[in-house]
Design a protein around this motif. Structure first.
Motif, short mmCIF file in Angstrom:
data_model
loop_
_atom_site.label_atom_id
_atom_site.label_comp_id
_atom_site.label_asym_id
_atom_site.label_seq_id
_atom_site.Cartn_x
_atom_site.Cartn_y
_atom_site.Cartn_z
N GLY A 41 -12.36 -6.88 3.07
CA GLY A 41 -10.98 -7.28 2.85
C GLY A 41 -10.46 -6.96 1.47
O GLY A 41 -11.22 -6.69 0.53
N ARG A 42 -9.14 -7.03 1.33
CA ARG A 42 -8.50 -6.65 0.07
C ARG A 42 -8.76 -7.65 -1.05
O ARG A 42 -8.88 -7.26 -2.21
CB ARG A 42 -7.00 -6.49 0.27
CG ARG A 42 -6.62 -5.25 1.04
CD ARG A 42 -5.14 -4.97 0.94
NE ARG A 42 -4.80 -3.78 1.71
CZ ARG A 42 -3.59 -3.24 1.73
NH1 ARG A 42 -2.62 -3.79 1.02
NH2 ARG A 42 -3.35 -2.16 2.45
N ASP A 43 -8.82 -8.93 -0.74
CA ASP A 43 -9.00 -9.92 -1.80
C ASP A 43 -10.34 -9.71 -2.50
O ASP A 43 -10.42 -9.62 -3.73
CB ASP A 43 -8.91 -11.34 -1.24
CG ASP A 43 -7.50 -11.70 -0.82
OD1 ASP A 43 -6.56 -10.99 -1.23
OD2 ASP A 43 -7.33 -12.67 -0.07
N GLY A 86 -6.06 -2.42 5.81
CA GLY A 86 -4.69 -1.96 5.73
C GLY A 86 -4.05 -2.09 7.10
O GLY A 86 -4.75 -2.08 8.13
N LEU A 87 -2.73 -2.22 7.16
CA LEU A 87 -2.04 -2.37 8.43
C LEU A 87 -1.72 -0.99 8.98
O LEU A 87 -0.74 -0.34 8.57
CB LEU A 87 -0.76 -3.19 8.24
CG LEU A 87 0.03 -3.51 9.50
CD1 LEU A 87 -0.77 -4.39 10.44
CD2 LEU A 87 1.35 -4.20 9.14
N ASN A 88 -2.55 -0.49 9.88
CA ASN A 88 -2.34 0.82 10.49
C ASN A 88 -1.21 0.72 11.52
O ASN A 88 -1.21 -0.18 12.35
CB ASN A 88 -3.62 1.30 11.17
CG ASN A 88 -4.81 1.29 10.23
OD1 ASN A 88 -4.72 1.73 9.10
ND2 ASN A 88 -5.93 0.76 10.70
N THR A 89 -0.28 1.64 11.46
CA THR A 89 0.91 1.54 12.30
C THR A 89 1.09 2.77 13.18
O THR A 89 0.66 3.87 12.84
CB THR A 89 2.16 1.36 11.43
OG1 THR A 89 2.28 2.48 10.53
CG2 THR A 89 2.08 0.08 10.62
N SER A 97 2.29 -2.53 4.47
CA SER A 97 1.11 -3.11 3.82
C SER A 97 0.68 -2.37 2.56
O SER A 97 -0.41 -2.59 2.06
CB SER A 97 -0.06 -3.16 4.80
OG SER A 97 -0.56 -1.86 5.06
N ASN A 98 1.55 -1.47 2.06
CA ASN A 98 1.21 -0.73 0.84
C ASN A 98 -0.11 0.02 0.98
O ASN A 98 -1.06 -0.18 0.24
CB ASN A 98 1.14 -1.63 -0.39
CG ASN A 98 0.84 -0.84 -1.67
OD1 ASN A 98 1.20 0.32 -1.77
ND2 ASN A 98 0.17 -1.47 -2.62
N GLY A 111 -8.20 6.43 1.90
CA GLY A 111 -7.05 5.60 2.21
C GLY A 111 -6.01 5.72 1.12
O GLY A 111 -6.25 6.31 0.06
N PHE A 112 -4.83 5.17 1.37
CA PHE A 112 -3.77 5.13 0.39
C PHE A 112 -3.55 3.71 -0.09
O PHE A 112 -3.83 2.74 0.61
CB PHE A 112 -2.47 5.67 1.00
CG PHE A 112 -2.29 7.15 0.84
CD1 PHE A 112 -2.26 7.72 -0.43
CD2 PHE A 112 -2.13 7.97 1.94
CE1 PHE A 112 -2.09 9.08 -0.57
CE2 PHE A 112 -1.95 9.32 1.80
CZ PHE A 112 -1.93 9.90 0.54
N GLY A 113 -2.97 3.61 -1.30
CA GLY A 113 -2.59 2.31 -1.82
C GLY A 113 -3.77 1.37 -1.91
O GLY A 113 -4.88 1.74 -2.31
N ALA A 114 -3.54 0.11 -1.50
CA ALA A 114 -4.57 -0.91 -1.63
C ALA A 114 -5.63 -0.84 -0.54
O ALA A 114 -6.52 -1.68 -0.50
CB ALA A 114 -3.92 -2.30 -1.61
#
Length: 515
Positions: free
Chosen positions: A241-243, A265-268, A431-432, A476-479
Protein backbone atom coordinates in the motif's frame (compact mmCIF):
# COMPACT_ATOMS: atom_id res chain seq x y z
CA UNK A 1 -38.24 -29.35 -7.43
CA UNK A 2 -35.25 -31.45 -6.45
CA UNK A 3 -32.93 -29.82 -3.91
CA UNK A 4 -29.26 -29.42 -4.92
CA UNK A 5 -26.84 -31.88 -3.38
CA UNK A 6 -25.11 -30.27 -0.38
CA UNK A 7 -21.45 -29.55 -0.98
CA UNK A 8 -18.57 -31.07 0.94
CA UNK A 9 -14.81 -30.64 0.88
CA UNK A 10 -13.22 -32.59 -1.93
CA UNK A 11 -11.40 -35.55 -0.33
CA UNK A 12 -7.75 -34.84 0.34
CA UNK A 13 -8.08 -31.05 0.24
CA UNK A 14 -8.75 -30.25 3.91
CA UNK A 15 -6.29 -27.99 5.73
CA UNK A 16 -5.29 -30.95 7.89
CA UNK A 17 -4.39 -32.87 4.72
CA UNK A 18 -2.36 -29.97 3.33
CA UNK A 19 -0.57 -29.47 6.66
CA UNK A 20 0.29 -33.17 6.93
CA UNK A 21 1.71 -33.13 3.40
CA UNK A 22 3.77 -30.03 4.14
CA UNK A 23 5.23 -31.69 7.26
CA UNK A 24 6.18 -34.71 5.19
CA UNK A 25 7.65 -32.64 2.36
CA UNK A 26 9.78 -30.35 4.55
CA UNK A 27 10.07 -31.71 8.10
CA UNK A 28 12.98 -29.38 8.77
CA UNK A 29 10.74 -26.30 8.36
CA UNK A 30 7.53 -27.39 10.10
CA UNK A 31 6.58 -28.68 13.51
CA UNK A 32 3.28 -30.31 14.39
CA UNK A 33 1.95 -27.05 15.82
CA UNK A 34 3.91 -24.29 14.04
CA UNK A 35 6.27 -23.23 11.29
CA UNK A 36 9.85 -22.05 11.80
CA UNK A 37 11.82 -19.02 10.67
CA UNK A 38 14.78 -19.49 8.34
CA UNK A 39 17.88 -17.41 9.01
CA UNK A 40 21.64 -17.86 9.38
CA UNK A 41 21.30 -20.87 7.09
CA UNK A 42 19.11 -22.86 9.51
CA UNK A 43 15.50 -23.28 10.56
CA UNK A 44 15.02 -21.58 13.91
CA UNK A 45 12.42 -22.31 16.61
CA UNK A 46 12.17 -18.67 17.62
CA UNK A 47 9.51 -16.02 17.39
CA UNK A 48 6.11 -15.79 19.00
CA UNK A 49 3.61 -17.85 17.00
CA UNK A 50 0.29 -16.08 16.61
CA UNK A 51 -3.05 -17.73 15.84
CA UNK A 52 -4.48 -17.40 12.34
CA UNK A 53 -7.63 -18.40 10.49
CA UNK A 54 -8.36 -19.27 6.89
CA UNK A 55 -10.44 -16.82 4.88
CA UNK A 56 -12.07 -19.83 3.21
CA UNK A 57 -14.17 -20.82 6.23
CA UNK A 58 -12.72 -19.15 9.32
CA UNK A 59 -11.04 -22.35 10.54
CA UNK A 60 -7.66 -22.24 12.36
CA UNK A 61 -4.48 -22.49 10.27
CA UNK A 62 -0.78 -21.93 10.99
CA UNK A 63 0.06 -18.44 12.24
CA UNK A 64 3.29 -16.48 11.79
CA UNK A 65 6.20 -17.00 14.23
CA UNK A 66 6.86 -13.28 14.73
CA UNK A 67 10.41 -12.18 15.54
CA UNK A 68 11.42 -9.16 17.55
CA UNK A 69 13.57 -6.36 16.14
CA UNK A 70 16.78 -7.62 17.73
CA UNK A 71 16.52 -11.09 16.24
CA UNK A 72 15.63 -9.63 12.84
CA UNK A 73 18.81 -7.55 13.00
CA UNK A 74 20.81 -10.71 13.71
CA UNK A 75 19.16 -12.39 10.73
CA UNK A 76 20.12 -9.49 8.44
CA UNK A 77 23.75 -9.61 9.61
CA UNK A 78 23.84 -13.35 9.00
CA UNK A 79 22.39 -12.80 5.52
CA UNK A 80 25.29 -10.44 4.75
CA UNK A 81 27.75 -13.22 5.54
CA UNK A 82 25.81 -15.54 3.23
CA UNK A 83 25.75 -12.84 0.57
CA UNK A 84 29.52 -12.40 0.59
CA UNK A 85 29.98 -16.12 0.01
CA UNK A 86 27.22 -16.48 -2.59
CA UNK A 87 28.38 -13.58 -4.77
CA UNK A 88 31.62 -15.53 -5.29
CA UNK A 89 29.79 -18.61 -6.61
CA UNK A 90 30.27 -18.84 -10.41
CA UNK A 91 27.21 -18.01 -12.50
CA UNK A 92 26.93 -21.53 -14.01
CA UNK A 93 26.75 -23.01 -10.51
CA UNK A 94 24.11 -20.48 -9.48
CA UNK A 95 22.06 -21.39 -12.56
CA UNK A 96 22.34 -25.08 -11.75
CA UNK A 97 21.18 -24.60 -8.14
CA UNK A 98 18.26 -22.35 -9.13
CA UNK A 99 17.23 -24.86 -11.79
CA UNK A 100 17.25 -27.64 -9.20
CA UNK A 101 15.10 -25.50 -6.90
CA UNK A 102 12.63 -24.88 -9.74
CA UNK A 103 12.41 -28.61 -10.39
CA UNK A 104 11.63 -29.19 -6.72
CA UNK A 105 8.95 -26.48 -6.75
CA UNK A 106 7.40 -28.09 -9.83
CA UNK A 107 7.34 -31.46 -8.08
CA UNK A 108 5.33 -29.88 -5.23
CA UNK A 109 3.18 -27.66 -7.41
CA UNK A 110 -0.21 -28.92 -6.28
CA UNK A 111 0.67 -28.81 -2.59
CA UNK A 112 1.93 -25.23 -2.89
CA UNK A 113 -1.31 -24.33 -4.67
CA UNK A 114 -3.48 -26.04 -2.05
CA UNK A 115 -1.74 -24.13 0.72
CA UNK A 116 -2.46 -20.92 -1.18
CA UNK A 117 -6.14 -21.80 -1.39
CA UNK A 118 -6.40 -22.17 2.38
CA UNK A 119 -4.12 -19.29 3.34
CA UNK A 120 -5.25 -16.54 0.95
CA UNK A 121 -8.48 -17.92 -0.51
CA UNK A 122 -7.28 -18.12 -4.09
CA UNK A 123 -9.41 -20.45 -6.30
CA UNK A 124 -7.68 -23.62 -7.43
CA UNK A 125 -7.17 -22.52 -11.03
CA UNK A 126 -5.59 -19.24 -10.00
CA UNK A 127 -3.52 -20.80 -7.21
CA UNK A 128 -1.91 -23.25 -9.62
CA UNK A 129 -1.36 -20.42 -12.11
CA UNK A 130 0.47 -18.46 -9.38
CA UNK A 131 2.86 -21.36 -8.82
CA UNK A 132 3.31 -21.99 -12.55
CA UNK A 133 4.08 -18.35 -13.33
CA UNK A 134 6.81 -18.32 -10.70
CA UNK A 135 8.46 -21.46 -12.04
CA UNK A 136 8.13 -20.64 -15.74
CA UNK A 137 9.15 -17.02 -15.23
CA UNK A 138 12.38 -17.88 -13.42
CA UNK A 139 13.21 -20.58 -15.98
CA UNK A 140 13.17 -17.81 -18.60
CA UNK A 141 15.70 -15.86 -16.56
CA UNK A 142 17.89 -18.95 -16.16
CA UNK A 143 18.00 -19.19 -19.97
CA UNK A 144 18.73 -15.50 -20.54
CA UNK A 145 20.59 -14.23 -17.49
CA UNK A 146 24.12 -14.61 -18.85
CA UNK A 147 23.66 -11.77 -21.33
CA UNK A 148 21.91 -9.65 -18.69
CA UNK A 149 24.83 -10.09 -16.26
CA UNK A 150 27.58 -9.20 -18.72
CA UNK A 151 29.74 -6.49 -17.15
CA UNK A 152 27.72 -6.54 -13.93
CA UNK A 153 28.35 -7.78 -10.38
CA UNK A 154 26.10 -8.60 -7.41
CA UNK A 155 25.19 -5.91 -4.92
CA UNK A 156 27.28 -5.22 -1.82
CA UNK A 157 24.54 -6.60 0.43
CA UNK A 158 21.47 -8.86 0.31
CA UNK A 159 18.11 -7.87 -1.19
CA UNK A 160 15.28 -7.37 1.32
CA UNK A 161 11.79 -8.29 0.07
CA UNK A 162 8.59 -7.03 1.67
CA UNK A 163 5.56 -8.02 -0.37
CA UNK A 164 1.79 -8.16 -0.11
CA UNK A 165 0.01 -11.46 0.40
CA UNK A 166 -1.84 -11.82 -2.91
CA UNK A 167 0.87 -13.37 -5.10
CA UNK A 168 3.35 -15.23 -2.83
CA UNK A 169 4.77 -17.31 -5.64
CA UNK A 170 4.59 -15.38 -8.93
CA UNK A 171 5.68 -12.08 -7.36
CA UNK A 172 7.65 -12.82 -4.18
CA UNK A 173 9.31 -16.20 -4.84
CA UNK A 174 9.86 -15.22 -8.47
CA UNK A 175 11.69 -12.05 -7.40
CA UNK A 176 13.74 -13.87 -4.77
CA UNK A 177 14.99 -16.48 -7.20
CA UNK A 178 15.93 -13.92 -9.86
CA UNK A 179 17.77 -11.90 -7.22
CA UNK A 180 19.65 -15.05 -6.14
CA UNK A 181 20.37 -15.96 -9.75
CA UNK A 182 22.02 -12.55 -10.11
CA UNK A 183 24.36 -13.37 -7.21
CA UNK A 184 22.58 -11.93 -4.17
CA UNK A 185 21.51 -13.45 -0.90
CA UNK A 186 17.81 -12.77 -0.39
CA UNK A 187 15.67 -11.92 2.64
CA UNK A 188 11.87 -12.05 2.70
CA UNK A 189 9.31 -11.14 5.31
CA UNK A 190 6.23 -13.33 5.24
CA UNK A 191 3.17 -11.17 4.50
CA UNK A 192 1.20 -10.46 7.65
CA UNK A 193 -2.14 -11.50 6.16
CA UNK A 194 -1.33 -14.85 4.54
CA UNK A 195 0.92 -17.18 2.59
CA UNK A 196 3.08 -18.37 5.49
CA UNK A 197 2.97 -22.14 4.93
CA UNK A 198 3.26 -21.85 1.15
CA UNK A 199 6.30 -19.57 1.41
CA UNK A 200 7.85 -21.75 4.09
CA UNK A 201 7.59 -24.84 1.92
CA UNK A 202 8.93 -22.97 -1.11
CA UNK A 203 11.89 -21.60 0.86
CA UNK A 204 12.63 -25.04 2.30
CA UNK A 205 12.92 -26.45 -1.21
CA UNK A 206 15.09 -23.50 -2.29
CA UNK A 207 17.29 -23.69 0.82
CA UNK A 208 17.97 -27.38 0.19
CA UNK A 209 19.82 -26.38 -3.00
CA UNK A 210 22.23 -24.25 -0.93
CA UNK A 211 20.75 -20.98 -2.15
CA UNK A 212 21.07 -18.27 0.55
CA UNK A 213 17.49 -17.40 1.47
CA UNK A 214 16.19 -15.91 4.71
CA UNK A 215 12.48 -16.04 5.61
CA UNK A 216 11.25 -14.29 8.74
CA UNK A 217 7.89 -13.28 10.19
CA UNK A 218 6.99 -10.21 12.18
CA UNK A 219 5.12 -6.94 12.17
CA UNK A 220 6.21 -4.31 9.68
CA UNK A 221 6.72 -1.74 12.40
CA UNK A 222 8.86 -4.09 14.48
CA UNK A 223 11.05 -5.33 11.62
CA UNK A 224 11.27 -2.23 9.45
CA UNK A 225 14.45 -0.93 11.04
CA UNK A 226 16.24 -4.19 10.26
CA UNK A 227 14.73 -5.03 6.86
CA UNK A 228 14.73 -1.51 5.42
CA UNK A 229 17.28 0.69 7.18
CA UNK A 230 20.04 -1.79 8.07
CA UNK A 231 23.34 -0.76 6.45
CA UNK A 232 23.86 -4.40 5.44
CA UNK A 233 20.89 -4.29 3.02
CA UNK A 234 21.85 -3.73 -0.62
CA UNK A 235 18.36 -3.14 -2.04
CA UNK A 236 14.75 -3.10 -0.84
CA UNK A 237 11.94 -4.54 -2.96
CA UNK A 238 8.47 -3.60 -1.69
CA UNK A 239 4.97 -4.42 -2.95
CA UNK A 240 2.07 -3.02 -0.97
CA UNK A 241 0.00 0.00 0.00
CA UNK A 242 0.86 3.66 -0.43
CA UNK A 243 0.97 4.58 3.26
CA UNK A 244 3.60 1.98 4.13
CA UNK A 245 5.36 2.48 0.82
CA UNK A 246 5.64 6.23 1.37
CA UNK A 247 7.31 5.71 4.75
CA UNK A 248 9.74 3.20 3.26
CA UNK A 249 10.47 5.46 0.28
CA UNK A 250 11.29 8.36 2.58
CA UNK A 251 13.68 6.22 4.61
CA UNK A 252 15.39 4.84 1.51
CA UNK A 253 15.76 8.24 -0.14
CA UNK A 254 17.41 9.55 3.01
CA UNK A 255 19.78 6.58 3.00
CA UNK A 256 20.50 6.67 -0.74
CA UNK A 257 19.70 2.95 -0.90
CA UNK A 258 18.44 1.49 -4.17
CA UNK A 259 14.85 0.30 -4.16
CA UNK A 260 11.90 -1.04 -6.14
CA UNK A 261 8.58 0.02 -4.58
CA UNK A 262 5.35 -1.08 -6.28
CA UNK A 263 2.37 0.58 -4.63
CA UNK A 264 -1.37 0.66 -5.07
CA UNK A 265 -3.08 2.82 -7.66
CA UNK A 266 -6.62 3.16 -9.02
CA UNK A 267 -6.44 1.50 -12.44
CA UNK A 268 -9.18 2.83 -14.70
CA UNK A 269 -10.97 1.78 -17.89
CA UNK A 270 -12.15 4.69 -20.00
CA UNK A 271 -14.84 4.50 -22.67
CA UNK A 272 -15.03 7.28 -25.25
CA UNK A 273 -16.58 7.24 -28.75
CA UNK A 274 -16.73 3.46 -28.54
CA UNK A 275 -19.02 0.91 -30.24
CA UNK A 276 -17.39 -2.54 -29.91
CA UNK A 277 -19.58 -3.63 -26.99
CA UNK A 278 -19.19 -7.34 -27.67
CA UNK A 279 -15.45 -7.20 -26.96
CA UNK A 280 -16.00 -5.17 -23.80
CA UNK A 281 -18.67 -7.55 -22.50
CA UNK A 282 -16.33 -10.50 -23.00
CA UNK A 283 -13.56 -8.80 -21.00
CA UNK A 284 -15.59 -7.83 -17.91
CA UNK A 285 -15.90 -11.23 -16.14
CA UNK A 286 -12.15 -11.81 -16.45
CA UNK A 287 -11.56 -8.53 -14.64
CA UNK A 288 -13.06 -10.10 -11.50
CA UNK A 289 -10.35 -12.77 -11.23
CA UNK A 290 -9.39 -13.22 -7.57
CA UNK A 291 -12.02 -10.69 -6.52
CA UNK A 292 -9.96 -7.82 -7.97
CA UNK A 293 -7.34 -8.40 -5.25
CA UNK A 294 -4.62 -7.64 -7.78
CA UNK A 295 -2.36 -4.67 -8.41
CA UNK A 296 -3.54 -4.63 -12.03
CA UNK A 297 -7.28 -4.97 -11.35
CA UNK A 298 -9.68 -2.48 -12.93
CA UNK A 299 -12.21 -1.26 -10.32
CA UNK A 300 -13.14 2.01 -12.08
CA UNK A 301 -14.98 2.59 -15.37
CA UNK A 302 -15.09 6.13 -16.73
CA UNK A 303 -17.88 6.18 -19.30
CA UNK A 304 -19.03 8.74 -21.83
CA UNK A 305 -22.53 9.67 -20.69
CA UNK A 306 -24.13 9.17 -24.11
CA UNK A 307 -22.68 5.63 -24.22
CA UNK A 308 -23.93 4.66 -20.77
CA UNK A 309 -27.06 2.72 -21.92
CA UNK A 310 -24.97 0.60 -24.31
CA UNK A 311 -22.35 0.08 -21.60
CA UNK A 312 -24.94 -1.15 -19.11
CA UNK A 313 -26.44 -3.51 -21.68
CA UNK A 314 -23.18 -5.50 -21.77
CA UNK A 315 -21.87 -4.80 -18.26
CA UNK A 316 -24.83 -6.02 -16.21
CA UNK A 317 -25.13 -9.49 -17.83
CA UNK A 318 -21.35 -9.91 -17.59
CA UNK A 319 -21.10 -9.06 -13.89
CA UNK A 320 -24.16 -11.23 -13.19
CA UNK A 321 -22.23 -14.22 -14.55
CA UNK A 322 -19.30 -13.83 -12.14
CA UNK A 323 -18.92 -16.93 -9.94
CA UNK A 324 -17.87 -16.92 -6.30
CA UNK A 325 -18.02 -19.59 -3.61
CA UNK A 326 -16.01 -22.04 -1.52
CA UNK A 327 -12.96 -22.93 -3.64
CA UNK A 328 -12.71 -26.56 -2.48
CA UNK A 329 -16.37 -27.60 -2.21
CA UNK A 330 -17.87 -30.23 -4.51
CA UNK A 331 -21.19 -32.09 -4.74
CA UNK A 332 -19.58 -35.47 -5.34
CA UNK A 333 -16.11 -36.75 -4.37
CA UNK A 334 -15.08 -37.33 -7.98
CA UNK A 335 -16.15 -33.87 -9.17
CA UNK A 336 -13.40 -31.47 -10.23
CA UNK A 337 -12.83 -28.46 -8.04
CA UNK A 338 -15.19 -25.60 -8.89
CA UNK A 339 -14.41 -23.10 -11.63
CA UNK A 340 -14.68 -19.81 -9.78
CA UNK A 341 -13.74 -16.24 -10.56
CA UNK A 342 -12.99 -15.68 -6.90
CA UNK A 343 -13.55 -17.05 -3.42
CA UNK A 344 -13.19 -15.08 -0.18
CA UNK A 345 -11.36 -11.82 0.33
CA UNK A 346 -8.17 -12.06 2.37
CA UNK A 347 -10.03 -11.91 5.69
CA UNK A 348 -13.33 -11.00 7.31
CA UNK A 349 -11.98 -7.61 8.43
CA UNK A 350 -11.27 -6.61 4.83
CA UNK A 351 -14.74 -7.78 3.78
CA UNK A 352 -16.32 -5.70 6.55
CA UNK A 353 -14.23 -2.65 5.67
CA UNK A 354 -15.14 -2.84 1.99
CA UNK A 355 -18.83 -3.31 2.78
CA UNK A 356 -18.72 -0.29 5.11
CA UNK A 357 -17.04 1.89 2.47
CA UNK A 358 -19.72 0.91 -0.05
CA UNK A 359 -22.55 1.63 2.39
CA UNK A 360 -21.07 5.01 3.24
CA UNK A 361 -20.75 5.88 -0.46
CA UNK A 362 -24.41 5.02 -1.02
CA UNK A 363 -25.42 7.10 2.00
CA UNK A 364 -23.66 10.07 0.39
CA UNK A 365 -25.22 9.73 -3.05
CA UNK A 366 -23.69 6.80 -4.93
CA UNK A 367 -26.24 4.74 -6.85
CA UNK A 368 -26.07 0.93 -6.44
CA UNK A 369 -26.43 -0.34 -9.99
CA UNK A 370 -25.75 -3.99 -9.19
CA UNK A 371 -25.74 -6.00 -5.97
CA UNK A 372 -24.67 -9.60 -6.27
CA UNK A 373 -25.63 -12.25 -3.75
CA UNK A 374 -23.79 -15.23 -2.32
CA UNK A 375 -25.44 -18.40 -3.58
CA UNK A 376 -25.81 -20.85 -0.64
CA UNK A 377 -25.49 -23.73 -3.11
CA UNK A 378 -21.81 -22.78 -3.65
CA UNK A 379 -20.88 -23.11 0.04
CA UNK A 380 -20.68 -25.84 2.67
CA UNK A 381 -23.76 -26.13 4.88
CA UNK A 382 -23.46 -23.68 7.77
CA UNK A 383 -19.94 -22.51 6.92
CA UNK A 384 -18.54 -19.14 7.97
CA UNK A 385 -18.81 -16.80 4.96
CA UNK A 386 -17.75 -13.59 6.72
CA UNK A 387 -14.78 -13.07 4.36
CA UNK A 388 -16.92 -13.32 1.21
CA UNK A 389 -18.29 -10.30 -0.66
CA UNK A 390 -20.45 -10.59 -3.77
CA UNK A 391 -19.81 -8.20 -6.69
CA UNK A 392 -21.17 -4.70 -6.21
CA UNK A 393 -21.31 -1.82 -8.69
CA UNK A 394 -21.79 1.82 -7.69
CA UNK A 395 -22.55 4.74 -9.99
CA UNK A 396 -21.07 8.17 -9.16
CA UNK A 397 -19.26 7.54 -5.86
CA UNK A 398 -18.88 10.80 -3.91
CA UNK A 399 -15.46 12.45 -4.05
CA UNK A 400 -15.20 12.10 -0.26
CA UNK A 401 -15.38 8.29 -0.45
CA UNK A 402 -12.25 6.11 -0.46
CA UNK A 403 -13.89 4.28 -3.36
CA UNK A 404 -13.52 7.41 -5.48
CA UNK A 405 -9.77 7.91 -5.23
CA UNK A 406 -8.27 4.67 -3.83
CA UNK A 407 -7.99 1.07 -4.94
CA UNK A 408 -10.70 -0.99 -3.14
CA UNK A 409 -8.80 -4.29 -3.51
CA UNK A 410 -12.08 -6.18 -3.69
CA UNK A 411 -15.02 -6.90 -6.03
CA UNK A 412 -16.52 -3.40 -5.98
CA UNK A 413 -16.71 -1.49 -9.26
CA UNK A 414 -17.39 2.22 -9.49
CA UNK A 415 -18.62 4.05 -12.58
CA UNK A 416 -18.13 7.73 -13.29
CA UNK A 417 -19.98 9.42 -16.18
CA UNK A 418 -18.31 12.20 -18.15
CA UNK A 419 -19.25 14.52 -21.00
CA UNK A 420 -15.94 15.90 -22.23
CA UNK A 421 -12.43 14.68 -22.86
CA UNK A 422 -10.95 16.80 -20.05
CA UNK A 423 -13.48 15.23 -17.65
CA UNK A 424 -12.53 11.77 -18.93
CA UNK A 425 -8.83 12.37 -18.27
CA UNK A 426 -9.43 13.94 -14.87
CA UNK A 427 -11.56 10.99 -13.73
CA UNK A 428 -9.06 8.44 -15.06
CA UNK A 429 -6.26 10.20 -13.18
CA UNK A 430 -8.09 10.45 -9.85
CA UNK A 431 -5.47 8.55 -7.84
CA UNK A 432 -2.37 10.43 -9.01
CA UNK A 433 -0.77 7.56 -10.82
CA UNK A 434 -1.48 3.94 -11.58
CA UNK A 435 0.20 0.85 -12.94
CA UNK A 436 -2.17 0.12 -15.84
CA UNK A 437 -5.17 1.60 -17.63
CA UNK A 438 -7.29 0.95 -20.69
CA UNK A 439 -9.05 3.27 -23.12
CA UNK A 440 -11.78 1.84 -25.34
CA UNK A 441 -12.26 4.09 -28.35
CA UNK A 442 -12.94 3.25 -31.98
CA UNK A 443 -10.57 5.82 -33.48
CA UNK A 444 -6.84 4.98 -33.25
CA UNK A 445 -5.97 8.66 -33.58
CA UNK A 446 -8.14 9.48 -30.55
CA UNK A 447 -6.37 6.77 -28.56
CA UNK A 448 -2.95 8.05 -29.60
CA UNK A 449 -3.91 11.56 -28.53
CA UNK A 450 -5.48 10.72 -25.17
CA UNK A 451 -3.43 7.75 -23.93
CA UNK A 452 -0.24 9.77 -23.18
CA UNK A 453 -2.31 12.00 -20.89
CA UNK A 454 -3.43 9.07 -18.73
CA UNK A 455 -1.13 8.70 -15.73
CA UNK A 456 -0.63 4.95 -15.95
CA UNK A 457 2.55 3.14 -16.89
CA UNK A 458 0.78 0.93 -19.44
CA UNK A 459 -2.40 1.84 -21.32
CA UNK A 460 -4.21 -0.76 -23.38
CA UNK A 461 -6.32 0.09 -26.41
CA UNK A 462 -9.59 -1.70 -25.66
CA UNK A 463 -7.87 -4.50 -23.77
CA UNK A 464 -6.57 -4.96 -20.22
CA UNK A 465 -2.89 -4.63 -19.45
CA UNK A 466 -0.98 -6.90 -17.07
CA UNK A 467 1.86 -6.45 -14.63
CA UNK A 468 4.27 -7.99 -17.12
CA UNK A 469 7.43 -9.99 -16.65
CA UNK A 470 10.31 -11.41 -18.64
CA UNK A 471 11.36 -8.90 -21.32
CA UNK A 472 8.47 -6.49 -20.72
CA UNK A 473 9.24 -3.26 -18.87
CA UNK A 474 7.14 -2.61 -15.79
CA UNK A 475 6.65 0.33 -13.48
CA UNK A 476 4.12 2.95 -12.50
CA UNK A 477 3.36 6.66 -12.52
CA UNK A 478 2.97 9.08 -9.65
CA UNK A 479 2.47 7.55 -6.22
CA UNK A 480 2.00 4.03 -7.63
CA UNK A 481 5.76 3.39 -8.02
CA UNK A 482 9.04 4.50 -6.48
CA UNK A 483 12.57 3.63 -7.46
CA UNK A 484 13.83 1.42 -10.26
CA UNK A 485 11.64 0.18 -13.09
CA UNK A 486 11.92 -3.57 -13.63
CA UNK A 487 11.13 -6.33 -16.11
CA UNK A 488 13.55 -8.55 -18.00
CA UNK A 489 17.01 -7.03 -18.07
CA UNK A 490 15.93 -4.15 -15.84
CA UNK A 491 14.92 -6.55 -13.06
CA UNK A 492 18.46 -7.90 -13.10
CA UNK A 493 19.99 -4.41 -13.36
CA UNK A 494 18.01 -3.32 -10.30
CA UNK A 495 19.81 -5.92 -8.16
CA UNK A 496 23.30 -5.77 -9.65
CA UNK A 497 26.07 -3.19 -10.00
CA UNK A 498 27.03 -1.89 -13.42
CA UNK A 499 29.55 0.61 -14.75
CA UNK A 500 30.57 3.52 -12.53
CA UNK A 501 28.04 6.33 -12.70
CA UNK A 502 25.25 4.14 -14.08
CA UNK A 503 21.78 5.55 -13.50
CA UNK A 504 18.99 3.08 -13.03
CA UNK A 505 15.89 3.88 -15.11
CA UNK A 506 12.94 4.59 -12.87
CA UNK A 507 11.05 7.02 -10.66
CA UNK A 508 13.94 8.65 -8.85
CA UNK A 509 14.00 12.37 -7.99
CA UNK A 510 16.40 13.21 -10.83
CA UNK A 511 15.52 10.61 -13.45
CA UNK A 512 12.36 9.49 -15.24
CA UNK A 513 12.08 6.96 -18.05
CA UNK A 514 8.88 7.18 -20.05
CA UNK A 515 7.51 3.82 -21.27
Amino acid sequence: MAQPTPLALKPGTAWADAWKRALAAAPEAFREDRVLNLWAGAWQSDGHALPATSPVDGSPIAGPPRLDAGTATEAVRAALDQHRAWRQVPAPERRARVTAALDALADHRDLLALLLVWEIGKPWRLARADVDRAIEGVRWYVDHVDAMLEGRTPLDGPVSNIASWNYPMSVLVHAMLVQALAGNAVIAKTPTDGGLACLTLACALIHRENIPVTLVSGSGGELSEALVRSPEIGCVSFVGGRDTGARIATALTDLGKRHVLEQEGLNTWGIWEHTDWTALGAAIPKLFDYGKQRCTAYPRFVVQRTAFPDFLAVYLPAVSAVRTGHPLAVAHPDDPLPELDFGPLINAAKAAELTAHAAEAVDHGAVPLFRGTLDPARFLPGQDTSAYVAPLTLLSPPASSPLYHAEPFGPVDTIVLVDTEPELLAAMNASNGALVSTLSTDDPATFDRLAPQIRAFKTGHGRPRSRGDREELFGGFGASWRGAFVGGELLVRAVTLGPAGERLPGNFPDYQLMP
